[in-house]
Design a protein around this motif. Structure first.
Motif, PDB file in Angstrom:
ATOM      1  N   MET A   1     -26.061  34.328  60.828  1.00 17.17           N
ATOM      2  CA  MET A   1     -27.211  33.459  60.548  1.00 17.17           C
ATOM      3  C   MET A   1     -27.731  32.853  61.837  1.00 17.17           C
ATOM      4  SD  MET A   1     -27.436  30.058  58.074  1.00 17.17           S
ATOM      5  CE  MET A   1     -26.723  28.891  59.235  1.00 17.17           C
ATOM      6  N   ASN A   2     -29.056  32.836  61.987  1.00 15.36           N
ATOM      7  CA  ASN A   2     -29.643  32.092  63.091  1.00 15.36           C
ATOM      8  C   ASN A   2     -29.479  30.595  62.870  1.00 15.36           C
ATOM      9  OD1 ASN A   2     -30.704  34.106  64.778  1.00 15.36           O
ATOM     10  ND2 ASN A   2     -32.482  34.369  63.475  1.00 15.36           N
ATOM     11  N   VAL A   3     -29.416  29.864  63.963  1.00 17.37           N
ATOM     12  CA  VAL A   3     -29.486  28.407  63.932  1.00 17.37           C
ATOM     13  C   VAL A   3     -30.542  28.006  64.961  1.00 17.37           C
ATOM     14  CG1 VAL A   3     -28.298  26.229  64.327  1.00 17.37           C
ATOM     15  CG2 VAL A   3     -27.090  28.123  63.228  1.00 17.37           C
ATOM     16  N   THR A 237     -24.157  19.300  60.069  1.00 20.56           N
ATOM     17  CA  THR A 237     -23.471  20.222  59.168  1.00 20.56           C
ATOM     18  C   THR A 237     -22.257  19.590  58.491  1.00 20.56           C
ATOM     19  OG1 THR A 237     -22.240  21.146  61.057  1.00 20.56           O
ATOM     20  CG2 THR A 237     -24.248  22.299  60.357  1.00 20.56           C
ATOM     21  N   ASP A 243     -24.139  25.713  51.614  1.00 20.73           N
ATOM     22  CA  ASP A 243     -24.481  26.780  52.557  1.00 20.73           C
ATOM     23  C   ASP A 243     -25.941  27.200  52.398  1.00 20.73           C
ATOM     24  OD1 ASP A 243     -21.910  26.753  53.528  1.00 20.73           O
ATOM     25  OD2 ASP A 243     -21.253  28.523  52.415  1.00 20.73           O
ATOM     26  N   ASP A 244     -26.411  27.289  51.156  1.00 26.45           N
ATOM     27  CA  ASP A 244     -27.812  27.674  50.931  1.00 26.45           C
ATOM     28  C   ASP A 244     -28.759  26.619  51.484  1.00 26.45           C
ATOM     29  OD1 ASP A 244     -27.069  30.012  49.698  1.00 26.45           O
ATOM     30  OD2 ASP A 244     -27.326  29.251  47.654  1.00 26.45           O
ATOM     31  N   GLU A 247     -28.753  26.908  55.280  1.00 23.39           N
ATOM     32  CA  GLU A 247     -29.483  28.074  55.743  1.00 23.39           C
ATOM     33  C   GLU A 247     -30.980  27.775  55.822  1.00 23.39           C
ATOM     34  OE1 GLU A 247     -29.216  32.789  55.015  1.00 23.39           O
ATOM     35  OE2 GLU A 247     -29.763  31.636  53.227  1.00 23.39           O
ATOM     36  N   LYS A 248     -31.503  27.044  54.855  1.00 21.20           N
ATOM     37  CA  LYS A 248     -32.912  26.664  54.896  1.00 21.20           C
ATOM     38  C   LYS A 248     -33.194  25.742  56.081  1.00 21.20           C
ATOM     39  CE  LYS A 248     -33.790  26.974  49.916  1.00 21.20           C
ATOM     40  NZ  LYS A 248     -34.154  26.204  48.689  1.00 21.20           N
ATOM     41  N   TRP A 251     -32.482  27.361  59.660  1.00 20.27           N
ATOM     42  CA  TRP A 251     -33.075  28.655  60.015  1.00 20.27           C
ATOM     43  C   TRP A 251     -34.383  28.940  59.277  1.00 20.27           C
ATOM     44  CZ3 TRP A 251     -30.399  33.956  58.517  1.00 20.27           C
ATOM     45  CH2 TRP A 251     -31.188  35.017  58.972  1.00 20.27           C
ATOM     46  N   LYS A 252     -34.299  29.071  57.945  1.00 23.64           N
ATOM     47  CA  LYS A 252     -35.424  29.612  57.190  1.00 23.64           C
ATOM     48  C   LYS A 252     -36.666  28.728  57.243  1.00 23.64           C
ATOM     49  CE  LYS A 252     -33.525  33.426  55.724  1.00 23.64           C
ATOM     50  NZ  LYS A 252     -34.025  34.740  56.182  1.00 23.64           N
ATOM     51  N   GLU A 264     -32.220  37.852  64.886  1.00 15.56           N
ATOM     52  CA  GLU A 264     -30.845  37.388  65.072  1.00 15.56           C
ATOM     53  C   GLU A 264     -30.273  37.949  66.362  1.00 15.56           C
ATOM     54  OE1 GLU A 264     -28.229  36.916  61.613  1.00 15.56           O
ATOM     55  OE2 GLU A 264     -29.757  38.003  60.500  1.00 15.56           O
TER      56      GLU A 264
END
Length: 264
Positions: A1-3, A237, A243-244, A247-248, A251-252, A264
């Motif tokens: 996953m990107n951060v 964090t 986790d979902d 992720e938003k 990253w998202k 990535e």
């Protein structure tokens, strides 16, 4: 996953000490970082952060072009960087500089009304918003109890005038006045980032504000060199999000704000 850290400032080494000192004096805080790209990248080695949105602020029109050249150069040297251009309300030909910055590979604009000493909805800036609406995202410092330049109500006026403008109302939409930021802006189409907020708000209030805004428009940011991105990441964090949700926010949402995927 990107951060993705959506809020980081960098400066050329020859002026970094002076620039960092000026920011510390303005905010009355002890600064964490040296303000250089090298020191920012050091935090990447101590955290899962993969990308930084980098920018600087032009406090005079003559500095705009050199800042944009510097940010673009750093992005060419460091694929971890995503560059936002500087702009100043008194620049003689902002449209030409926007086009030049796009050619350099910069993908957004950063403004700081308080240090630039201009109302966020000043007509000189409104014409710039008109140029970038639907084209470039904007990160704008929002809210300061000491001034009226960046008051959230001014951003509300901007968003109503330019509904296609994509905006990150930095610092929970109201640095030092986050409750006012939420009250004024929560029903607007706007992103917010958490930079320069957690050290003042504490963990419980940070989580409460994230839940008020909703995880679909909150983005992680550190405000380096004020704070250590690795430590800000660890704090964010640890707040108990799923986790979902992370992720938003890590990253998202940043990809949606930027208007493009981040590899990535």
């Amino acid at each position: 996953m990107n951060v993705i850290d959506v809020h980081a400032h960098i400066y050329p080494e020859k002026i970094a000490d002076r620039a960092v000192g000026a920011v510390g004096d303005f905010y009355l805080v002890d600064m964490y970082g040296e303000g250089t790209a090298a020191h920012l990248l050091d935090s990447q080695e101590r955290s899962p952060i993969t990308h930084f949105v980098v920018h600087s602020v032009a406090t005079k029109p003559s500095a705009v072009a050199s800042i944009n050249d510097f940010i673009a150069e750093q992005c060419r040297e460091h694929p971890e960087f995503i560059g936002f251009m500087a702009m100043h309300q008194d620049l003689e030909n902002p449209e030409a500089e926007i086009e030049r910055a796009l050619d350099l590979g910069l993908v957004g604009i950063k403004l700081h009304p308080d240090t630039q000493k201009v109302n966020m909805d000043d007509p000189r800036l409104m014409r710039i918003y008109e140029m970038i609406a639907g084209r470039l995202p904007l990160i704008v410092h929002t809210g300061d109890y000491r001034t009226d330049f960046s008051h959230p109500r001014r951003l509300k006026n901007i968003l109503h005038t330019f509904p296609n403008l994509v905006v990150d109302a930095a610092h929970f939409g109201g640095w030092s006045i986050p409750e006012i930021g939420y009250d004024v802006l929560h029903d607007e189409n706007v992103f917010i980032d958490v930079s320069s907020s957690m050290p003042f708000l504490g963990n419980r209030r940070t989580r409460e504000l994230v839940n008020l805004w909703g995880v679909d428009r909150v983005m992680f940011g550190s405000d380096f060199p004020m704070w250590d991105p690795a430590r800000e990441f660890d704090t964010f964090t640890s707040l108990g999000f799923s986790d979902d949700e992370l992720e938003k926010m890590l990253w998202k949402n940043a990809e949606r704000f930027l208007g493009a995927p981040v590899s990535e």
